[in-house]
Design a protein around this motif. Structure first.
Motif, short mmCIF file in Angstrom:
data_model
loop_
_atom_site.label_atom_id
_atom_site.label_comp_id
_atom_site.label_asym_id
_atom_site.label_seq_id
_atom_site.Cartn_x
_atom_site.Cartn_y
_atom_site.Cartn_z
N ILE A 1 -57.89 52.96 -66.48
CA ILE A 1 -56.93 52.47 -67.48
C ILE A 1 -56.51 51.05 -67.14
O ILE A 1 -56.44 50.17 -68.02
CB ILE A 1 -55.72 53.41 -67.55
CG1 ILE A 1 -56.17 54.80 -68.04
CG2 ILE A 1 -54.62 52.84 -68.44
CD1 ILE A 1 -55.13 55.88 -67.86
N SER A 2 -56.25 50.78 -65.87
CA SER A 2 -55.87 49.43 -65.46
C SER A 2 -56.99 48.44 -65.73
O SER A 2 -56.73 47.29 -66.12
CB SER A 2 -55.50 49.42 -63.97
OG SER A 2 -54.30 50.13 -63.74
N GLY A 3 -58.23 48.85 -65.52
CA GLY A 3 -59.36 47.96 -65.77
C GLY A 3 -59.45 47.56 -67.22
O GLY A 3 -59.61 46.38 -67.55
N ALA A 4 -59.32 48.53 -68.13
CA ALA A 4 -59.37 48.21 -69.56
C ALA A 4 -58.20 47.34 -69.97
O ALA A 4 -58.36 46.38 -70.74
CB ALA A 4 -59.40 49.51 -70.37
N GLY B 1 -55.26 43.12 -72.15
CA GLY B 1 -53.85 42.75 -72.20
C GLY B 1 -52.90 43.91 -72.32
O GLY B 1 -52.30 44.13 -73.37
N GLY B 2 -52.72 44.64 -71.28
CA GLY B 2 -51.74 45.70 -71.21
C GLY B 2 -51.22 45.79 -69.79
O GLY B 2 -51.64 45.04 -68.91
N THR B 3 -50.30 46.69 -69.56
CA THR B 3 -49.78 46.87 -68.21
C THR B 3 -50.81 47.60 -67.36
O THR B 3 -51.30 48.66 -67.74
CB THR B 3 -48.48 47.68 -68.23
OG1 THR B 3 -47.49 46.95 -68.94
CG2 THR B 3 -47.97 47.94 -66.82
N ILE B 4 -51.17 47.00 -66.24
CA ILE B 4 -52.08 47.64 -65.32
C ILE B 4 -51.31 48.08 -64.09
O ILE B 4 -50.17 47.69 -63.88
CB ILE B 4 -53.25 46.71 -64.94
CG1 ILE B 4 -52.76 45.52 -64.11
CG2 ILE B 4 -53.97 46.21 -66.18
CD1 ILE B 4 -53.87 44.61 -63.60
N LYS C 1 -46.73 48.17 -61.15
CA LYS C 1 -47.12 47.83 -62.51
C LYS C 1 -47.25 46.31 -62.63
O LYS C 1 -46.36 45.57 -62.21
CB LYS C 1 -46.10 48.35 -63.51
CG LYS C 1 -45.95 49.86 -63.53
CD LYS C 1 -44.86 50.29 -64.50
CE LYS C 1 -44.64 51.80 -64.50
NZ LYS C 1 -45.78 52.53 -65.05
N LEU C 2 -48.36 45.88 -63.23
CA LEU C 2 -48.58 44.46 -63.50
C LEU C 2 -48.64 44.28 -65.01
O LEU C 2 -49.67 44.56 -65.63
CB LEU C 2 -49.88 43.98 -62.85
CG LEU C 2 -50.00 44.17 -61.34
CD1 LEU C 2 -51.38 43.75 -60.86
CD2 LEU C 2 -48.93 43.38 -60.61
N PRO C 3 -47.58 43.84 -65.65
CA PRO C 3 -47.59 43.66 -67.11
C PRO C 3 -48.60 42.59 -67.53
O PRO C 3 -49.10 41.81 -66.70
CB PRO C 3 -46.15 43.23 -67.43
CG PRO C 3 -45.35 43.60 -66.22
CD PRO C 3 -46.28 43.51 -65.06
N SER C 4 -48.90 42.54 -68.82
CA SER C 4 -49.86 41.55 -69.31
C SER C 4 -49.36 40.13 -69.04
O SER C 4 -50.15 39.22 -68.82
CB SER C 4 -50.12 41.75 -70.80
OG SER C 4 -48.92 41.73 -71.53
N LYS C 5 -48.05 39.92 -69.09
CA LYS C 5 -47.48 38.63 -68.68
C LYS C 5 -46.72 38.87 -67.39
O LYS C 5 -45.68 39.53 -67.39
CB LYS C 5 -46.54 38.08 -69.75
CG LYS C 5 -45.85 36.77 -69.33
CD LYS C 5 -45.02 36.18 -70.45
CE LYS C 5 -44.17 35.00 -69.99
NZ LYS C 5 -44.91 33.93 -69.32
#
Length: 467
Positions: free
Chosen positions: A195-198, A203-206, A217-221
């Protein structure tokens, strides 16, 4: 979009034998793909192949920022593939006894044929995916079932999940628990790494693991560049979250590129919120004296922090005052640049090259024409400390420079030690990656280029690789 050059990328899934996610640098421009699904036949279990394939598509669509769509009519995955053409513009899926005119390799269960379109005349860097076709090996024994793999019977749905991962732009992943591992296994569903890879691509939270057994959690920004930035998050504390002191917790990683004045507000109508802020290094160690916290005031539904911070990467923890509380929340982070640049110390080494002491897991920089040179190429050097033996993955990426990454250990007198690591091209790209186990000590990271006089922006991302 420049379409003078088109390429085909073939990715295969093998039968059993054998953050980590691996993105291919290629992506669908609109974060979606359509498959013409009309696979004839019924599995021995009594379910249609179509139903299982659509369920696999829905799993990716539900869990990530990518969307798969199904058209209920058959699409031949080999149409246009075995005549020397580059597909037919339609995403097909089905069984075949060969790989569109050539034999399947040993133990290959399925392949994904991805048609790529170049985005520049040189056909370098990231490419657009314009078609994906999936071929399942009809010579294998197939069924649809849950649970561990059965002897001599390949399970269709988990292989479909894997091939759809290739279709959206993921490569094989060997170092983490993932459906994208190169060999079939007892993993039958999407894993956090998948899920994080996609979401990294689209552009999503990984999410990335931490040494504290709490996913980060690493948000898209994730980066605040100033002069005045605001990020809002809406989340939920759930029983499936990690816990700290018997309280569920979500942790976000944010990077502030400049020394800043920040204001962090956490609110919830369903639990009494508690807020934690801590600066971290590239090895996930907490920086001494950098931790702050706040709980909601009596009668209030929010927790707040307001303070000056040094440029760096920080973890923002969202948790509750009482144990085991759950519920939705809103988190707002505002950063105002206090001074352009950062307060990182820089010194001139005995080699005449400046070194910046920068422990951040995310570093954004640029090779410039006035930089100092090493081996006739511009170079930036960053120093970081390792306090405990750790395996790090260091990635140097740039859309403008054919990068070269260097990592060396440095003795107290600035003489180089026994570690000298160098990487030019990571996989099929011009980016660079080094993954190595480092002992306690002082290290220098060098960002440079393959060709003399190249310059441009770059990013260095360091992550901890857990066993």
């Amino acid at each position: 979009m420049f379409r003078a050059n088109t390429l085909i990328l073939v990715l295969a899934f093998f039968s059993q034998g054998l953050l980590a996610f691996e993105a291919s640098d290629n992506a669908w421009p609109d974060a979606s793909a359509t498959f013409f699904v009309g696979i004839p036949g019924i599995a021995p279990s009594g379910e249609t192949w179509d139903a299982a394939f659509k369920r696999a598509m829905a799993a990716w669509t539900t869990a990530t920022n990518f969307n798969f769509f199904a058209e209920d009519q058959g699409g031949d995955p080999c149409a246009g593939q075995n005549t020397g053409a580059l597909g037919n513009g339609i995403g097909g899926v089905g069984f075949a006894d060969n790989r569109c005119g050539t034999e399947f390799g040993s133990n290959v269960l399925a392949i994904t044929l991805t048609t790529l379109s170049c985005t520049n005349p040189g056909c370098t860097g990231k490419k657009d995916i314009v078609e994906a076709d999936i071929v399942f090996n009809a010579n294998e024994n197939w069924d649809i079932y849950s649970g561990p793999l059965l002897p001599q019977t390949s399970e269709f749905e988990r292989v479909a999940l894997h091939e759809l991962g290739h279709a959206l732009g993921l490569d094989h992943e060997s170092s983490a628990s993932a459906i994208m591992q190169p060999f079939a296994s007892n993993i039958a569903t999407l894993q956090p790494d998948d899920i994080s890879g996609a979401n990294f691509i689209y552009g999503g939270t990984i999410s990335t693991p931490s040494i504290y057994d709490i996913p980060i959690k690493l948000p898209s920004k994730t980066s605040f560049s100033g002069p005045d930035d605001v990020i809002n998050f809406a989340g939920t504390l759930a029983t499936s979250d990690a816990s700290l002191e018997n309280k569920f917790i979500d942790v976000y990683q944010l990077t502030f590129e400049n020394d800043s004045e920040i204001s962090v507000s956490l609110s919830s109508l369903q639990f009494d919120p508690s807020l934690i802020l801590a600066r971290v290094t590239s090895t996930q160690q907490l920086v001494p004296g950098s931790t702050a916290s706040d709980e909601n005031l009596a009668g209030s539904s929010s927790a707040n922090l307001q303070q000056p911070i040094a440029a760096g990467s920080y973890w923002v923890g969202v948790t509750s005052v009482a144990a085991a509380d759950t519920g939705s929340y809103n988190l707002t982070v505002n950063a105002k640049t206090a001074s352009e640049g950062s307060s990182f110390e820089t010194f001139t080494s005995i080699y005449g090259i400046d070194v910046e002491i920068n422990p951040n897991p995310l570093i954004k920089g640029a090779l410039r024409s006035n930089d100092q040179k090493f081996d006739n190429k511009f170079i930036d050097i960053y120093q970081f400390e390792v306090t405990e033996t750790v395996t790090l993955r260091i990635e140097l990426t740039s859309s403008l420079v054919d990068t070269v990454l260097l990592v060396v250990d440095v003795l107290s007198d600035q003489q180089l030690g026994s570690v000298f690591l160098r990487n030019d091209d990571s996989k099929f790209s011009t980016d660079s990656r080094i993954e190595a186990t480092l002992s306690p000590g002082t290290y220098w990271m060098g960002a440079t280029s393959f060709s003399p006089n190249d310059f441009g922006d770059y990013q260095i991302q360091t992550s901890v690789v857990l066993p």
